[in-house]
Every structure is written in C-alpha cells, then in structure tokens.
Design an enzyme around this catalytic site. Structure first.
Site, PDB file in Angstrom:
ATOM      1  N   GLY A  47      70.206  19.417 -65.273  1.00 23.04           N
ATOM      2  CA  GLY A  47      70.137  19.748 -63.857  1.00 23.04           C
ATOM      3  C   GLY A  47      68.839  20.453 -63.519  1.00 23.04           C
ATOM      4  O   GLY A  47      67.799  20.180 -64.126  1.00 23.04           O
ATOM      5  N   SER A  48      68.881  21.404 -62.601  1.00 21.84           N
ATOM      6  CA  SER A  48      67.681  22.057 -62.098  1.00 21.84           C
ATOM      7  C   SER A  48      66.856  22.692 -63.212  1.00 21.84           C
ATOM      8  O   SER A  48      65.727  22.289 -63.472  1.00 21.84           O
ATOM      9  CB  SER A  48      68.065  23.119 -61.068  1.00 21.84           C
ATOM     10  OG  SER A  48      66.927  23.826 -60.627  1.00 21.84           O
ATOM     11  N   GLN A 107      80.381  27.190 -68.408  1.00 19.25           N
ATOM     12  CA  GLN A 107      79.880  27.515 -69.738  1.00 19.25           C
ATOM     13  C   GLN A 107      80.981  27.879 -70.715  1.00 19.25           C
ATOM     14  O   GLN A 107      80.913  27.526 -71.904  1.00 19.25           O
ATOM     15  CB  GLN A 107      78.838  28.634 -69.644  1.00 19.25           C
ATOM     16  CG  GLN A 107      77.523  28.159 -69.058  1.00 19.25           C
ATOM     17  CD  GLN A 107      76.455  29.246 -69.027  1.00 19.25           C
ATOM     18  OE1 GLN A 107      76.616  30.304 -69.631  1.00 19.25           O
ATOM     19  NE2 GLN A 107      75.374  28.977 -68.322  1.00 19.25           N
ATOM     20  N   HIS A 129      70.367  32.587 -67.541  1.00 23.11           N
ATOM     21  CA  HIS A 129      71.038  33.586 -66.714  1.00 23.11           C
ATOM     22  C   HIS A 129      72.061  34.260 -67.613  1.00 23.11           C
ATOM     23  O   HIS A 129      72.740  33.598 -68.401  1.00 23.11           O
ATOM     24  CB  HIS A 129      71.713  32.910 -65.519  1.00 23.11           C
ATOM     25  CG  HIS A 129      72.388  33.840 -64.557  1.00 23.11           C
ATOM     26  ND1 HIS A 129      71.917  35.100 -64.278  1.00 23.11           N
ATOM     27  CD2 HIS A 129      73.514  33.689 -63.809  1.00 23.11           C
ATOM     28  CE1 HIS A 129      72.712  35.680 -63.383  1.00 23.11           C
ATOM     29  NE2 HIS A 129      73.692  34.850 -63.102  1.00 23.11           N
ATOM     30  N   GLY A 155      64.302  25.204 -60.769  1.00 22.93           N
ATOM     31  CA  GLY A 155      63.768  24.280 -61.759  1.00 22.93           C
ATOM     32  C   GLY A 155      62.657  23.380 -61.266  1.00 22.93           C
ATOM     33  O   GLY A 155      61.678  23.139 -61.983  1.00 22.93           O
ATOM     34  N   GLU A 216      70.508  37.494 -54.912  1.00 17.09           N
ATOM     35  CA  GLU A 216      71.005  36.265 -54.288  1.00 17.09           C
ATOM     36  C   GLU A 216      71.933  36.573 -53.118  1.00 17.09           C
ATOM     37  O   GLU A 216      71.857  35.940 -52.063  1.00 17.09           O
ATOM     38  CB  GLU A 216      71.770  35.437 -55.329  1.00 17.09           C
ATOM     39  CG  GLU A 216      70.896  34.824 -56.404  1.00 17.09           C
ATOM     40  CD  GLU A 216      71.704  34.248 -57.546  1.00 17.09           C
ATOM     41  OE1 GLU A 216      71.110  33.554 -58.392  1.00 17.09           O
ATOM     42  OE2 GLU A 216      72.932  34.489 -57.618  1.00 17.09           O
ATOM     43  N   GLU A 252      58.973  29.853 -38.813  1.00 17.77           N
ATOM     44  CA  GLU A 252      57.876  30.787 -39.064  1.00 17.77           C
ATOM     45  C   GLU A 252      58.155  31.744 -40.223  1.00 17.77           C
ATOM     46  O   GLU A 252      57.256  32.451 -40.689  1.00 17.77           O
ATOM     47  CB  GLU A 252      57.562  31.581 -37.790  1.00 17.77           C
ATOM     48  CG  GLU A 252      56.934  30.728 -36.695  1.00 17.77           C
ATOM     49  CD  GLU A 252      56.390  31.574 -35.549  1.00 17.77           C
ATOM     50  OE1 GLU A 252      55.838  32.647 -35.816  1.00 17.77           O
ATOM     51  OE2 GLU A 252      56.539  31.139 -34.393  1.00 17.77           O
TER      52      GLU A 252
END
Length: 361
Positions: A47-48, A107, A129, A155, A216, A252
């Site tokens: 993936g990423s 995981q 992570h 990624g 995040e 912007e």
C-alpha cells in the site's frame, strides 16, 4: 509597577517549552547501507508506505521481496514493478528484516497467522508506526529485534522525493535489541528509503505513536478538516458564494502551509500583509482558544490511556460501520463538489483521484 500576571504566565510557558534539548539529527554519513547488503528484506503489504519502501530500497541496490496474502489485489502491481511476490508466511520465513506494512488494525491477525509461526531468532521486525507494539496488539518474542522507521510523510511523497534525489525526514526507534545491531539496521533502512538525505531523529515507540495519533486527530487531519469545513459553512450560511468560501478557507491554505513549511510561523507572517498579520495574532487566538487546548489535552489523555486504540480496534472488529458512515458524510459535503469543479479549471494543479483507491495489502 507590578508585573502583568498574564505576561508572567506566558514567559513561564515559553521557558518550559525551551527546556528541551535539540535532538541529534542523523544524515547519510551516519548510516551504512552495507548493514543490509546480502540480507533479504521482506515488505508485507504494497500500500502507501509498503510500495514506497519496497521501491526505494530496491533502487538503493538491496534485495527486496514482497509478501502478500493469496488473492491480494496488490499482487499484479508488485509484480509489474519487478518484485518477487510470495505469500506472507513465506516472506517472513525467507527474510532477515520484515517490514510490517499492513494497516494497524490488521497487524494482530497477520502477526498471529503468518508472522509469529515463521519468526526465528536473529530476525528483525520493522514498523513504520508504533501502534501495534506500543498498545501490545503484537507482542514479539525477546529473541528478535524490533525497530521503527517512520517517514514523516505519506508513501507517495516518500517515493516521489526519493526519485527526485531528495528525501522525507523520518523517525527511528528501537524497542528490542538482542542482536546489539538494531539501531544500525534502522539507520540503514532509513538511508535505503532516502530519509537520511533529509534528516533522521531517534525516538521511542511510545513517543512516536502518541504524538503521531495526537497530531492526526487534533491538528493535521481532524482539527484542520473540521476548521476548514466550519469556515466554509460559516461563509456560505452568511450568504457568500460557495466558490468564494472554498478559495478563502481551503484553496489558499496550501499557500500558507507552504510558507510555514519553508520558514515557520514567523516566516509565514513575514510574507503576508499587515492586515492579515493583525487578524492572525488578534483573532486567531479567540478561535483556537483555551477551550480547544483543553479538548486537545482530553484527546491526548485518551491516546495515552489506550482508550482511543481500544475504540479503534473495536470499530475494526465491528466492520467499520461508524468509520465508513463518517467518511461518506465528509465525501458528500458541498465543499467537495465545489472544490472538484474549481480544481477542474486549474490544469496546472497536480491532482489525485481517490476513486477506487484503497489501503492495499
């Protein structure tokens, strides 16, 4: 004349913030790719982060294989890029260093089914992570090294910067080190993906996990998305054109963030008008005030206690129902429709379609 209490408080807070010693920054000269020469590196997931690490390491001259489950939609993509693709369990069995590049919530299952039965002493488990290790959804045996290499960017940026001869800064961490060489392996991997070109800082799994989740949720994704949408809605509800609201509250934003990225908040302020600066310093703190910071502290408390992690794992086990509903609500917001139309008028802008995209494993 007595000192102003608020000024004293501000000075005290500044002094607290300035107590931290600057972290050592590792660069290319501190890392040795030779540590990984002759080793087999397995990337589990494409993936990423998985695809970026695999491609960058391969281009750095290292031996990389990709481990995927049978029927994975990523198999053709990985093969097309020239990788040997094997089942996850076989990749673990064959490799010296195993990068667990699958989603946090998955995981534990992948570890239990495919990784743990094939781990032998002397192997290295690597994560980008610290979630699974820190919150103990994965508990590695004491006879393997457990390390962290966490690029501070998605990624596709990790890959793009590498191809351009640059790099994305990264964090490294060591959780277990029975071999005595774990940090050298982490630095070598960071060099292989291009991170030492930009700078690498050492941290712990706990610090990386908790600060990453906090950033995040409260600033980079959650806080920023909510702020943009609230500003857009405020202008539209007051009768202004949606297009004007989009430009002022979203479009912007990149210009301002780029200035911050290049020269910090003060550098950004140097580049904007006096009127904008006055609005920044006089009105901004009224919007993001002490009540916001209290809620940020509450969010951090939930992260540190494991409450957020338990809730997120429960959401995964429940089939992601609330997760998908909230994402769908966001996709249907009018700012997305207005933005898509306006971005279509800007052929010079780099665009990415999210249709059909997914976190591949």
């Amino acid at each position: 004349m007595p000192a102003c209490p608020e000024a004293g408080k501000a000075d005290a807070e500044t002094n607290i913030l300035e107590l931290s010693m600057p972290a050592k920054v590792y660069s290319d000269k501190d890392a040795d790719l030779g540590v990984l020469k002759g080793k087999t590196l397995a990337v589990l997931g494409f993936g990423s982060q998985g695809h970026a690490h695999a491609l960058n390491l391969k281009d750095s001259g290292l031996n990389v294989i990709v481990g995927l489950y049978e029927g994975s939609k990523s198999i053709p993509a990985a093969k097309e890029k020239g990788f040997k693709v094997v089942r996850t369990a076989e990749a673990v069995k064959s490799a010296d260093v195993i990068f667990v590049a699958v989603p946090d919530t998955k995981q534990a299952r992948v570890y239990e089914e495919d990784i743990a039965p094939n781990l032998t002493p002397g192997k290295t488990l690597l994560f980008s992570h610290g979630f699974a290790i820190h919150f103990k959804t994965v508990i590695a045996p004491k006879n393997v090294d457990v390390i962290l290499v966490a690029p501070k960017g998605p990624g596709h940026i990790v890959r793009r910067q590498y191809v351009e001869g640059k790099g994305v800064p990264a964090l490294i961490g060591v959780y277990q080190n029975p071999s005595g060489r774990a940090k050298k392996v982490a630095l070598a991997w960071a060099k292989g993906i291009g991170a030492t070109r930009a700078g690498v800082i050492e941290t712990s799994f706990r610090e990386e996990t908790e600060t990453d989740l906090f950033g995040e949720q409260t600033v980079l994704c959650g806080g920023l998305s909510a702020l943009v949408q609230a500003g857009y809605e405020t202008l539209v509800e007051a009768g202004y054109q949606p297009e004007m609201a989009y430009f002022e509250c979203l479009h912007e934003l990149k210009l301002i963030v780029d200035l911050m990225n290049e020269s910090g908040i003060s550098g950004m302020r140097f580049s904007i008008s006096e009127t904008a600066k006055w609005g920044d310093v006089s009105v901004g703190p009224k919007i993001i005030d002490a009540s916001v910071k209290r809620r940020m502290k509450a969010a951090l408390k939930d992260i540190r206690s494991g409450k957020f992690a338990r809730g997120w794992i429960a959401e995964y086990k429940g089939g992601y129902r609330k997760y998908h509903a909230l994402l769908k609500r966001g996709e249907n917001h009018s700012i997305e429709k207005v933005g898509a139309r306006l971005r279509g008028l800007m052929p010079w802008m780099r665009k990415r379609s999210i249709k059909g995209a997914q976190a591949a494993y």
